[in-house]
Design a protein around this motif. Structure first.
Motif, short mmCIF file in Angstrom:
data_model
loop_
_atom_site.label_atom_id
_atom_site.label_comp_id
_atom_site.label_asym_id
_atom_site.label_seq_id
_atom_site.Cartn_x
_atom_site.Cartn_y
_atom_site.Cartn_z
N GLU A 31 0.82 -1.21 0.00
CA GLU A 31 0.00 0.00 0.00
C GLU A 31 0.86 1.26 0.00
OE1 GLU A 31 -2.53 -0.23 3.36
OE2 GLU A 31 -3.68 -1.94 2.64
N VAL A 32 1.85 1.30 0.90
CA VAL A 32 2.70 2.48 1.01
C VAL A 32 3.47 2.73 -0.29
CG1 VAL A 32 4.70 3.48 2.18
CG2 VAL A 32 2.93 2.30 3.51
N LEU A 33 4.06 1.70 -0.83
CA LEU A 33 4.84 1.85 -2.06
C LEU A 33 3.95 2.23 -3.24
CD1 LEU A 33 7.12 -1.26 -1.53
CD2 LEU A 33 7.85 1.13 -1.44
N GLY A 34 2.75 1.66 -3.29
CA GLY A 34 1.81 2.03 -4.34
C GLY A 34 1.40 3.48 -4.25
N GLU A 35 1.19 3.96 -3.02
CA GLU A 35 0.82 5.37 -2.82
C GLU A 35 1.94 6.30 -3.25
OE1 GLU A 35 -0.05 5.40 1.32
OE2 GLU A 35 -1.99 4.38 1.10
N GLN A 36 3.17 5.83 -3.15
CA GLN A 36 4.32 6.63 -3.59
C GLN A 36 4.55 6.55 -5.09
OE1 GLN A 36 7.54 5.10 -1.08
NE2 GLN A 36 7.39 6.91 0.22
N GLY A 37 3.80 5.68 -5.76
CA GLY A 37 3.93 5.57 -7.21
C GLY A 37 4.93 4.54 -7.67
N HIS A 38 5.44 3.72 -6.75
CA HIS A 38 6.41 2.70 -7.13
C HIS A 38 5.71 1.48 -7.72
CE1 HIS A 38 9.40 5.11 -5.21
NE2 HIS A 38 8.98 4.88 -3.98
N VAL A 39 6.44 0.71 -8.49
CA VAL A 39 5.94 -0.54 -9.05
C VAL A 39 6.30 -1.67 -8.09
CG1 VAL A 39 6.11 -2.18 -10.96
CG2 VAL A 39 6.20 0.29 -11.41
N VAL A 40 5.30 -2.43 -7.67
CA VAL A 40 5.52 -3.49 -6.69
C VAL A 40 5.37 -4.86 -7.35
CG1 VAL A 40 4.75 -4.52 -4.53
CG2 VAL A 40 4.70 -2.02 -4.81
N MET A 41 6.38 -5.69 -7.17
CA MET A 41 6.32 -7.09 -7.55
C MET A 41 6.26 -7.90 -6.26
SD MET A 41 9.35 -6.98 -10.44
CE MET A 41 10.43 -6.03 -9.36
N ARG A 42 5.57 -9.02 -6.31
CA ARG A 42 5.33 -9.74 -5.05
C ARG A 42 5.54 -11.24 -5.24
NH1 ARG A 42 0.40 -7.95 -1.09
NH2 ARG A 42 0.66 -9.51 0.55
N SER A 43 6.20 -11.85 -4.28
CA SER A 43 6.38 -13.30 -4.27
C SER A 43 5.92 -13.83 -2.92
CB SER A 43 7.85 -13.68 -4.50
OG SER A 43 8.26 -13.34 -5.81
N ASP A 44 4.72 -14.41 -2.91
CA ASP A 44 4.16 -15.05 -1.72
C ASP A 44 4.58 -16.52 -1.79
OD1 ASP A 44 2.63 -16.32 0.19
OD2 ASP A 44 0.70 -15.67 -0.61
N LEU A 45 5.64 -16.88 -1.09
CA LEU A 45 6.27 -18.17 -1.30
C LEU A 45 5.35 -19.35 -0.98
CD1 LEU A 45 9.90 -17.46 -0.05
CD2 LEU A 45 8.96 -17.26 -2.36
N TYR A 46 4.60 -19.25 0.10
CA TYR A 46 3.66 -20.33 0.41
C TYR A 46 2.52 -20.36 -0.60
CZ TYR A 46 5.79 -21.65 4.86
OH TYR A 46 6.65 -22.12 5.82
N GLY A 47 2.03 -19.18 -0.97
CA GLY A 47 0.95 -19.11 -1.95
C GLY A 47 1.37 -19.65 -3.31
N MET A 48 2.64 -19.49 -3.63
CA MET A 48 3.18 -19.97 -4.91
C MET A 48 3.47 -21.47 -4.88
SD MET A 48 5.86 -16.80 -5.27
CE MET A 48 6.94 -17.63 -6.43
#
Length: 267
Positions: A31-48
């Motif tokens: 949320e914070v990074l998105g509000e700053q306009g950054h591009v977020v990539m995510r790796s949820d290791l258990y979910g993956m």
């Protein structure tokens, strides 16, 4: 205050429970990074369903089918584009990232096995070590991940006092040294002081709200905060690239000798 240039950030988190503190911190960071306009990539290791075990299955095209040498096979697979697709995808993310945030619960004084397995498999020879075929010439401040920032966010079941400078469990910054200095600084990342939430086994709503507020503040300064002052291998403190010179921190030994001004806390 001038706007922070748009960056790419990889968030890697490891906890099987979707309501865990680890997951909540990961969501807040997004949320914070998105509000700053950054591009977020995510790796949820258990979910993956990430494969945690580093073994022969990671090398579909073996150099030597008779004996498994991880260095030889990893270097060949990385340089010849024959790694497994899941490893290639994670490397793509991390190479694109300007910063990497690792979030995990402290299990037996380290990261969960699934995250250790992520490192084991993604940190290929020729990329994270053995960089440019130069052996150990480019490590501890240099290497394939140079120029990137890294931050750990750790949820700790016990109280902060247990992890204080004289605490019974040992100082948290020293317990995490193999990760901050070894896993992250070794291939060139600039590592920020660790963020920790203590007493998570009994944390209440107010405590969680306070931790989340503090965490959001740290994430907001991801590209501003000063990194831990680890000594670079090739900065002159290690004349033979192996041991500190006799004139460097002559009265210090152990882990903290490898941090400039180690008398100051890392967190």
């Amino acid at each position: 205050m001038p706007a922070i240039p748009r960056k790419k950030v990889l968030i890697v988190h490891a906890h099987p429970e979707r309501t865990s503190i680890t997951r909540q911190l990961a969501d807040s960071a997004c949320e914070v990074l998105g509000e700053q306009g950054h591009v977020v990539m995510r790796s949820d290791l258990y979910g993956m369903g990430w494969k945690a075990v580093f073994d022969g299955q990671d090398f579909p095209r073996r150099v030597n089918p008779d004996r498994l040498s991880f260095i030889e096979e990893s270097g060949h697979a990385f340089s010849h584009g024959c790694q497994t697709p899941d490893v290639e995808e994670e490397q793509r993310k991390i190479l694109a990232a300007d910063a990497v945030i690792l979030l995990f619960p402290l299990w037996w004084y380290s990261m969960p096995a699934i995250m250790k397995g992520w490192v084991d498999r993604v940190w290929a020879f020729g990329l994270a070590y053995g960089y440019q075929g130069a052996g150990n010439a480019h490590r501890y401040g240099e290497g394939g991940f140079a120029g990137k920032r890294a931050l750990l966010a750790v949820s700790v079941g016990g109280p902060a006092q247990d992890y204080s400078p004289r605490g019974i469990n040992g100082p948290l910054e020293q317990l995490l040294f193999p990760i901050t200095h070894g896993t992250l600084f070794f291939p060139g990342m600039q590592v920020l002081p660790t963020f920790a939430v203590y007493g998570t086994g009994s944390i209440d709503a107010q405590g969680m709200a306070e931790a989340t507020t503090a965490w959001r503040g740290r994430v907001a300064k991801l590209f501003e905060d000063e990194p831990i002052a680890f000594r670079p291998q090739n900065g002159g403190d290690y004349p033979d690239r192996h041991a500190l010179g006799p004139h460097i921190a002559p009265d210090q030994t152990g882990l903290m000798a490898h941090v400039v001004n180690a008398s100051r806390p890392l967190r």
